[in-house]
Design a protein around this motif. Structure first.
Motif, PDB file in Angstrom:
ATOM      1  N   ILE A 125       0.837  -1.202   0.000  1.00  0.00           N
ATOM      2  CA  ILE A 125       0.000   0.000   0.000  1.00  0.00           C
ATOM      3  C   ILE A 125       0.869   1.248   0.000  1.00  0.00           C
ATOM      4  N   VAL A 144      -7.881  -2.103   4.500  1.00  0.00           N
ATOM      5  CA  VAL A 144      -7.614  -3.102   3.458  1.00  0.00           C
ATOM      6  C   VAL A 144      -7.380  -4.474   4.079  1.00  0.00           C
ATOM      7  N   ILE A 161      -2.491  -7.053  -3.493  1.00  0.00           N
ATOM      8  CA  ILE A 161      -2.372  -5.682  -3.981  1.00  0.00           C
ATOM      9  C   ILE A 161      -1.208  -5.632  -4.969  1.00  0.00           C
ATOM     10  N   LEU A 277      -9.682  -1.305  -5.219  1.00  0.00           N
ATOM     11  CA  LEU A 277     -10.265  -0.710  -4.028  1.00  0.00           C
ATOM     12  C   LEU A 277      -9.971   0.781  -4.046  1.00  0.00           C
TER      13      LEU A 277
END
Length: 285
Positions: A125, A144, A161, A277
């Protein structure tokens, strides 16, 4: 969060696999059958060297030979056979089946993963944020984490991710559901997916075999987001932060009139396809 759930994320972060490989092997986890040897490695009850000594045996032949050679006891074999494989274990089995990694590499990498410290999800992230939103990242990362657990719990899929993934090509039919969370902490979260992926996510959550992306299918994924945000609210509520959930919204694209602050789009790869997302401080639909 379960260590196993982040094992594929760890492999991507470390460069063991690239994004294309992650997509391939995540898809294969839907049909993979985890055998006892991989479970034994993940539970730490047998070494790669011991397992390799048994050659290519599998099934009952493996069990008989492993017990005869004293590598695993009858009780261990029974427990491993009954254990429910986590997503990391399923991913490792897919890599092993394809010959991408062997027992020794899986054992080494899983040990590195367990002992590495840090948080592979937070690393991904932060990479996606590219130096922005440092104050927001702890809250976004926590959200998340709850999201990935919810995808696993309700849809039976592990997700990764992929920070460098490109946005969906212009003109790709897609839908977005979002929901605002207000109170002790505030954010707006959303799921954006191409229509085929959106439909499959809705099917997996609802256990309904939707044939088209109709209102019921869209409402199903909005319900999932509401449940996810409810879990997030409960988690923060344990720390004394009371949250309220607004009514979910649905659209086919981000609003051209909206100018959301602190917006972060996180590309996600899953066994049913890529989606994204969205996290922001205010509305984007």
């Amino acid at each position: 969060m379960s260590n196993e759930l982040l094992f594929p994320q760890f492999l991507l972060n470390r460069g063991v696999l690239n994004a294309e490989e992650v997509a391939i092997y995540l898809k294969r986890t839907l049909a993979v059958k985890v055998d006892v040897p991989v479970q034994a490695i993940f539970h730490g009850v047998a070494t790669a060297k011991e397992l390799t000594s048994l050659g290519d045996l599998s099934g009952e032949e493996f069990r008989v030979s492993a017990e005869k050679k004293g590598i695993l006891t009858a009780s261990q074999l029974r427990n491993l056979g009954e254990a429910i494989a986590g997503e990391g274990c399923r991913f490792a089995q897919a890599l092993l089946d394809a010959g991408r990694l062997d027992y020794g590499e899986i054992e080494r990498l899983f040990r590195e993963f367990v002992h590495a410290g840090g948080n592979p999800l937070a690393e991904a992230i932060e990479c996606a944020a590219a130096g922005r939103l440092m104050e927001e990242l702890p809250l976004y990362t926590e959200y998340v984490g709850v999201a990935l657990q919810s995808f696993k719990r309700f849809m039976k899929i592990g997700c990764v991710i992929v920070p460098q993934a490109e946005p969906f090509p212009a003109g790709t039919p897609r839908h977005i559901v979002s929901q605002a969370v207000t109170g002790g902490a505030s954010l707006v979260a959303g799921i954006e997916a191409p229509d085929d992926v959106f439909l499959e996510l809705a099917r997996r959550y609802s256990r309904e075999d939707f044939e088209t992306l109709d209102d019921l299918a869209i409402d199903s994924l909005a319900e999932f987001l509401n449940v996810l945000d409810g879990f997030f609210a409960v988690r923060l509520g344990e720390r004394g932060l009371e949250l309220d959930l607004e009514t979910p919204k649905m659209a086919c694209a981000l609003s051209e009139k909206a100018a959301p602050s602190k917006l972060l789009r996180l590309p996600v790869e899953s066994p049913v396809g890529a989606f994204a997302l969205f996290l922001a401080a205010d509305e984007f639909l």
